[in-house]
Scaffold this motif. Structure first.
Motif, PDB file in Angstrom:
ATOM      1  N   TYR A  97     -31.059   8.490  24.441  1.00  0.00           N
ATOM      2  CA  TYR A  97     -30.944   9.790  24.510  1.00  0.00           C
ATOM      3  C   TYR A  97     -29.741  10.046  23.668  1.00  0.00           C
ATOM      4  O   TYR A  97     -29.595  10.885  22.694  1.00  0.00           O
ATOM      5  CB  TYR A  97     -31.326  10.468  25.575  1.00  0.00           C
ATOM      6  CG  TYR A  97     -31.270  12.120  25.391  1.00  0.00           C
ATOM      7  CD1 TYR A  97     -31.903  12.719  24.206  1.00  0.00           C
ATOM      8  CD2 TYR A  97     -30.190  12.780  26.105  1.00  0.00           C
ATOM      9  CE1 TYR A  97     -31.782  14.109  24.133  1.00  0.00           C
ATOM     10  CE2 TYR A  97     -30.219  14.244  25.998  1.00  0.00           C
ATOM     11  CZ  TYR A  97     -30.865  14.654  24.847  1.00  0.00           C
ATOM     12  OH  TYR A  97     -31.056  16.230  24.579  1.00  0.00           O
ATOM     13  N   PHE A  98     -28.667   9.765  24.312  1.00  0.00           N
ATOM     14  CA  PHE A  98     -27.324   9.945  23.717  1.00  0.00           C
ATOM     15  C   PHE A  98     -27.175   9.309  22.485  1.00  0.00           C
ATOM     16  O   PHE A  98     -26.684   9.979  21.376  1.00  0.00           O
ATOM     17  CB  PHE A  98     -26.183   9.060  24.497  1.00  0.00           C
ATOM     18  CG  PHE A  98     -24.904   9.078  23.993  1.00  0.00           C
ATOM     19  CD1 PHE A  98     -24.137  10.131  23.936  1.00  0.00           C
ATOM     20  CD2 PHE A  98     -24.469   7.781  23.535  1.00  0.00           C
ATOM     21  CE1 PHE A  98     -22.878   9.860  23.023  1.00  0.00           C
ATOM     22  CE2 PHE A  98     -23.354   7.658  22.824  1.00  0.00           C
ATOM     23  CZ  PHE A  98     -22.560   8.953  22.461  1.00  0.00           C
ATOM     24  N   ARG A  99     -27.544   8.077  22.169  1.00  0.00           N
ATOM     25  CA  ARG A  99     -27.737   7.421  20.798  1.00  0.00           C
ATOM     26  C   ARG A  99     -28.154   8.272  19.856  1.00  0.00           C
ATOM     27  O   ARG A  99     -27.984   8.605  19.016  1.00  0.00           O
ATOM     28  CB  ARG A  99     -28.223   6.056  20.893  1.00  0.00           C
ATOM     29  CG  ARG A  99     -28.087   5.247  19.669  1.00  0.00           C
ATOM     30  CD  ARG A  99     -28.750   3.806  19.615  1.00  0.00           C
ATOM     31  NE  ARG A  99     -30.202   4.269  19.993  1.00  0.00           N
ATOM     32  CZ  ARG A  99     -31.233   4.025  19.349  1.00  0.00           C
ATOM     33  NH1 ARG A  99     -30.605   3.731  18.005  1.00  0.00           N
ATOM     34  NH2 ARG A  99     -32.495   4.058  19.533  1.00  0.00           N
ATOM     35  N   VAL A 204     -21.909   2.453  17.272  1.00  0.00           N
ATOM     36  CA  VAL A 204     -22.651   3.027  18.530  1.00  0.00           C
ATOM     37  C   VAL A 204     -23.432   1.777  19.447  1.00  0.00           C
ATOM     38  O   VAL A 204     -23.079   1.515  20.424  1.00  0.00           O
ATOM     39  CB  VAL A 204     -23.866   3.766  18.288  1.00  0.00           C
ATOM     40  CG1 VAL A 204     -24.783   4.072  19.390  1.00  0.00           C
ATOM     41  CG2 VAL A 204     -23.608   5.158  17.628  1.00  0.00           C
ATOM     42  N   GLN A 205     -23.685   0.636  18.654  1.00  0.00           N
ATOM     43  CA  GLN A 205     -24.134  -0.522  19.132  1.00  0.00           C
ATOM     44  C   GLN A 205     -23.058  -1.070  20.216  1.00  0.00           C
ATOM     45  O   GLN A 205     -23.238  -1.593  21.244  1.00  0.00           O
ATOM     46  CB  GLN A 205     -24.389  -1.500  17.941  1.00  0.00           C
ATOM     47  CG  GLN A 205     -24.968  -2.809  18.300  1.00  0.00           C
ATOM     48  CD  GLN A 205     -26.658  -2.613  18.336  1.00  0.00           C
ATOM     49  OE1 GLN A 205     -26.943  -1.799  17.583  1.00  0.00           O
ATOM     50  NE2 GLN A 205     -27.449  -3.296  19.006  1.00  0.00           N
ATOM     51  N   LEU A 206     -21.759  -1.162  19.622  1.00  0.00           N
ATOM     52  CA  LEU A 206     -20.695  -2.098  20.317  1.00  0.00           C
ATOM     53  C   LEU A 206     -20.337  -1.112  21.369  1.00  0.00           C
ATOM     54  O   LEU A 206     -19.958  -1.438  22.717  1.00  0.00           O
ATOM     55  CB  LEU A 206     -19.403  -1.943  19.472  1.00  0.00           C
ATOM     56  CG  LEU A 206     -19.406  -2.784  18.244  1.00  0.00           C
ATOM     57  CD1 LEU A 206     -18.140  -2.821  17.638  1.00  0.00           C
ATOM     58  CD2 LEU A 206     -19.973  -4.447  18.845  1.00  0.00           C
ATOM     59  N   LEU A 207     -20.653   0.411  21.355  1.00  0.00           N
ATOM     60  CA  LEU A 207     -20.114   1.197  22.580  1.00  0.00           C
ATOM     61  C   LEU A 207     -21.112   1.123  23.531  1.00  0.00           C
ATOM     62  O   LEU A 207     -20.842   1.055  24.732  1.00  0.00           O
ATOM     63  CB  LEU A 207     -20.201   2.692  21.979  1.00  0.00           C
ATOM     64  CG  LEU A 207     -19.612   3.892  22.846  1.00  0.00           C
ATOM     65  CD1 LEU A 207     -18.236   3.492  23.042  1.00  0.00           C
ATOM     66  CD2 LEU A 207     -20.027   4.918  22.297  1.00  0.00           C
ATOM     67  N   MET A 208     -22.458   0.740  23.264  1.00  0.00           N
ATOM     68  CA  MET A 208     -23.383   0.445  24.188  1.00  0.00           C
ATOM     69  C   MET A 208     -22.908  -0.836  25.239  1.00  0.00           C
ATOM     70  O   MET A 208     -22.988  -0.492  26.321  1.00  0.00           O
ATOM     71  CB  MET A 208     -24.740   0.041  23.821  1.00  0.00           C
ATOM     72  CG  MET A 208     -25.857  -0.221  24.467  1.00  0.00           C
ATOM     73  SD  MET A 208     -27.293  -0.476  23.907  1.00  0.00           S
ATOM     74  CE  MET A 208     -27.153  -2.235  23.603  1.00  0.00           C
ATOM     75  N   ALA A 212     -21.583  -0.432  29.924  1.00  0.00           N
ATOM     76  CA  ALA A 212     -22.324  -0.872  31.144  1.00  0.00           C
ATOM     77  C   ALA A 212     -23.655  -0.448  31.046  1.00  0.00           C
ATOM     78  O   ALA A 212     -24.455  -0.177  32.198  1.00  0.00           O
ATOM     79  CB  ALA A 212     -21.531  -0.105  32.243  1.00  0.00           C
ATOM     80  N   VAL A 213     -24.291  -0.459  29.872  1.00  0.00           N
ATOM     81  CA  VAL A 213     -25.781  -0.337  29.681  1.00  0.00           C
ATOM     82  C   VAL A 213     -26.712  -1.516  30.388  1.00  0.00           C
ATOM     83  O   VAL A 213     -27.457  -1.503  31.068  1.00  0.00           O
ATOM     84  CB  VAL A 213     -26.226   0.032  28.418  1.00  0.00           C
ATOM     85  CG1 VAL A 213     -27.831   0.061  28.246  1.00  0.00           C
ATOM     86  CG2 VAL A 213     -25.658   1.217  28.118  1.00  0.00           C
ATOM     87  N   PRO A 214     -25.992  -2.817  29.954  1.00  0.00           N
ATOM     88  CA  PRO A 214     -26.903  -3.748  30.403  1.00  0.00           C
ATOM     89  C   PRO A 214     -26.328  -4.414  31.877  1.00  0.00           C
ATOM     90  O   PRO A 214     -26.819  -5.730  31.997  1.00  0.00           O
ATOM     91  CB  PRO A 214     -26.975  -4.951  29.116  1.00  0.00           C
ATOM     92  CG  PRO A 214     -25.811  -4.604  28.360  1.00  0.00           C
ATOM     93  CD  PRO A 214     -25.148  -3.003  28.638  1.00  0.00           C
TER      94      PRO A 214
END
Lengths: 288, 434
Positions: A97-99, A204-208, A212-214
């Motif tokens: 959602y954020f992304r 955005v990919q790096l930020l994920m 702490a997403v995964p």
């Protein structure tokens, strides 16, 4: 002509402008446009596709499967009593959602230059419509999440909703504000410096991975180099993702200070985004 | 006196020429630094007038410079000027697409423009969906569109395709649909750029007719940009002339058009030569347009006879020198040519000296609008052109609606490049029944 009529101006077009120039009355006047933009976003994305709106569901599901395979099976990341798949699905649903809010709003000016160059309407309508249409996609993905949730509970997994669930809408709001705020800042700068468009994609990919997403924050504290831990721990994105999993899955940690701090950051970013967006919308058409 | 709807004060707009790329950060930083110290923008000073034909010193130009005017309710204001005079920039600022560098505009009503049509059309959505979307973008509410949707569909003439995605439309159909939406806007102040007239001839007629209806509608305030002096003349109650970003005249339509013709075409209804005016045999001295009392002017009624008088000096004796004129209209169409043929001196081999030839053009022949004259001096056997110049003088034909011999009670647009007066006869055929 008397002073009376002088004061009756409907609006003024001028080179000077206030810091925040949000005309709510005007936005309200254009509410139908907002809804039509939302409808356009939803309806047209998957036209001429076979699976149609199913794609909204497929993407987070497959990402979760891959994350589970790589991080939990291969990388041995512990998710406590929560099934790793559900853990990942929760993180990805929230992150998505954020992304989507961020990437959707970050090209507001460049992708709408055609319309913006021809007609006036409150420019904020466009990023707002992105946030709202993504909210609908988020709702669909959340439904899927709860389907799996129910399945795992039925299977006897130890997951439960936390009493802080009342904060759920605020978490959604924070994600929206952060995505919108950052997106508006980026979109404003991309009108002049197009480098940012390149940056957003992989940024955005790096930020994920840094948010702490995964993985849970507890694992990060154990295994990351100590200088990097604060970056993960105190990032507002981590706070949101971790908090989101806490209230839905009752896993990880939650602190009121962390929550309030994230809420304040979200508002600051949003206001800042609004100011910059406002400044840009007046003359971006000359530079884009 | 009716109230002022729109008040423009000191509007200027600066643009940066060339590539916006490297160097912008440094300029931005310099600007910011000056701003922090409370000084003026350093780059605002070096701007110069926007004349694209002259090479400028600076990268910054003023597309508009200190524009001020007022528009009253119900006024139809015509804006004329050459390409690059700043008309479009002014319209862009009025429709809030871009903001001015200095100055302000105050308005009492909502401004909508027919500047560009079809903005925001989504190819995947059907015609009907796009009408709603486009209408909303242009500032209509859903209920407003709902009440007009049938009218819009009918006007567009795309009924059959209305529930088909727009990407399947021909480009003409898209434009028709788009124009149909735009034409049904009802703002307080309407900005029209006539250049938008698009589509096939039939639709163009419909579109221009609609624009005229809109601007004639009661109490509507309209800003009208056109290169077509006829439309300006017919529709507007006032006109402003722009040149290089400034207003150089504001006032009665006919006066402004006169100024436009004399400053922009560099022509008036008379012209004098002192160089490049012929060869060793003959030199042109002057040409002028005048009425039957030999009074020159910029405007002539289409109901009066117009004389064109050419004066030239013959330098070498023994030639039968004849004059010829080409008549062009504002669109550059050659309406007709006329060669000297039956004058007293036609067969005379002219001696050196100054000669004058006048051609009288019938009244009730020209259509209204601008007439541009080409002048030639020729000899026959063998045919030789000693002098030929196009665009020498220009004058404006105006038609008085009341006394027009060709209109009857019709007040709309009369197409056609000439407007001759003919004999009409009508009578009742079945007299017995009376």
């Amino acid at each position: 002509m008397n002073n009376n009529t002088e004061d009756n101006w409907l609006y003024t077009i001028s080179s000077k402008h206030k810091l925040i120039d949000l005309n709510f009355k005007e936005i309200w006047r254009y509410r139908d446009l907002l809804l039509l933009f939302v409808k356009r976003d939803i309806v047209t994305v998957y036209k001429q596709t076979i699976l149609g709106p199913l794609w909204y569901v497929i993407q987070p599901l497959f990402t979760s499967v891959i994350f589970t395979l790589i991080f939990n099976n291969l990388g041995q990341i512990q998710t406590g009593s929560v099934p790793p798949f559900l853990f990942n699905l929760a993180g990805i649903t929230a992150w998505n959602y954020f992304r989507l809010c961020l990437t959707g709003t970050s090209n507001t000016f460049s992708s709408n230059a055609g319309i913006f160059g021809k007609v006036y309407f409150p420019r904020v309508i466009v990023p707002l419509s992105v946030v709202i249409s993504n909210l609908l996609k988020f709702a669909i993905q959340l439904c899927i999440f709860f389907c799996f949730y129910a399945y795992y509970v039925f299977q006897g997994s130890l997951v439960s909703i936390n009493s802080e669930i009342i904060l759920f809408p605020i978490y959604v709001l924070m994600m929206a504000l952060l995505g919108l705020g950052l997106g508006m800042i980026i979109s404003s700068f991309t009108t002049k410096y197009k480098d940012l468009t390149v940056l957003v994609g992989f940024g955005v990919q790096l930020l994920m991975y840094a948010s702490a997403v995964p993985y849970p924050v507890s694992e990060a504290k154990l295994k990351f180099p100590s200088w990097f831990v604060p970056f993960v721990e105190y990032s507002p994105f981590t706070q949101i993702i971790e908090g989101f999993r806490y209230i839905l899955l009752n896993t990880g940690s939650f602190s009121l200070t962390g929550f309030l701090y994230t809420l304040i950051i979200s508002f600051i970013v949003f206001i800042l985004g609004l100011i910059i967006f406002n400044k840009t919308e007046k003359s971006f058409i000359d530079t884009v | 006196m009716s109230e002022i709807m729109l008040k423009v004060t000191g509007i200027s707009k600066q643009y940066r020429l060339g590539l916006v790329g490297t160097g912008t950060i440094s300029h931005d930083l310099k600007r910011w630094w000056h701003k922090v110290r409370g000084k003026d923008d350093p780059f605002l000073k070096i701007g110069e007038t926007n004349d694209r034909s002259i090479k400028g010193e600076s990268d910054y130009v003023w597309a508009l410079k200190d524009i001020s005017f007022e528009v009253k309710r119900g006024e139809v204001l015509g804006i004329i000027g050459k390409n690059g005079a700043g008309k479009s920039t002014l319209l862009k600022i009025l429709s809030r697409v871009t903001s001015p560098t200095t100055g302000e505009i105050k308005t009492k009503g909502r401004i909508a423009s027919l500047l560009e049509v079809g903005t925001g059309f989504h190819p995947e959505m059907t015609g009907r969906e796009n009408i709603y979307l486009n209408g909303a973008i242009l500032g209509m509410t859903k209920s407003e569109i709902q009440s007009k949707i049938d009218e819009i569909i009918e006007f567009s003439g795309c009924e059959r395709y209305i529930d088909t995605p727009v990407k399947r439309y021909s480009s003409g159909m898209t434009v028709r649909l788009a124009f149909a939406v735009a034409a049904h806007l009802e703002p307080d102040i309407l900005v029209i750029d006539e250049v938008l007239a698009v589509g096939d001839a039939e639709f163009q007629k419909k579109a221009i007719g609609k624009m005229q209806d809109i601007s004639k509608g009661e109490g509507r305030t309209v800003l009208f940009v056109s290169h077509n002096m006829d439309s300006i003349m017919r529709l507007c109650t006032r006109s402003i002339l722009m040149k290089n970003g400034s207003i150089i005249e504001d006032g009665k339509v006919s006066h402004v058009i006169d100024t436009y013709l004399s400053t922009e075409f560099g022509t008036t209804s008379q012209k004098y030569w002192d160089k490049n005016n012929g060869n060793d045999l003959v030199k042109v001295l002057s040409v002028k347009a005048h009425n039957s009392n030999f009074e020159t002017g910029e405007n002539f009624k289409i109901t009066e006879e117009i004389g064109i008088t050419l004066t030239y000096r013959v330098l070498e004796s023994g030639h039968k020198i004849h004059s010829a004129f080409n008549f062009f209209n504002a669109s550059g169409i050659n309406i007709f040519d006329s060669h000297e043929s039956n004058t007293e001196l036609y067969h005379v081999k002219k001696k050196p000296g100054i000669y004058q030839t006048t051609v009288w053009v019938y009244k009730n022949l020209f259509s209204e609008g601008v007439i541009v004259l080409g002048v030639a001096l020729v000899t026959h056997d063998p045919f030789r052109v000693h002098f030929h110049e196009r665009d020498t003088i220009a004058f404006n034909m105006v038609e008085d609606l009341e006394t027009s011999p060709t209109r009857g009670d019709y007040v709309g647009s009369m197409p056609g490049i000439i407007r001759p007066k003919f004999e009409w006869v009508s009578e009742k055929m079945n007299k017995k029944n009376d």
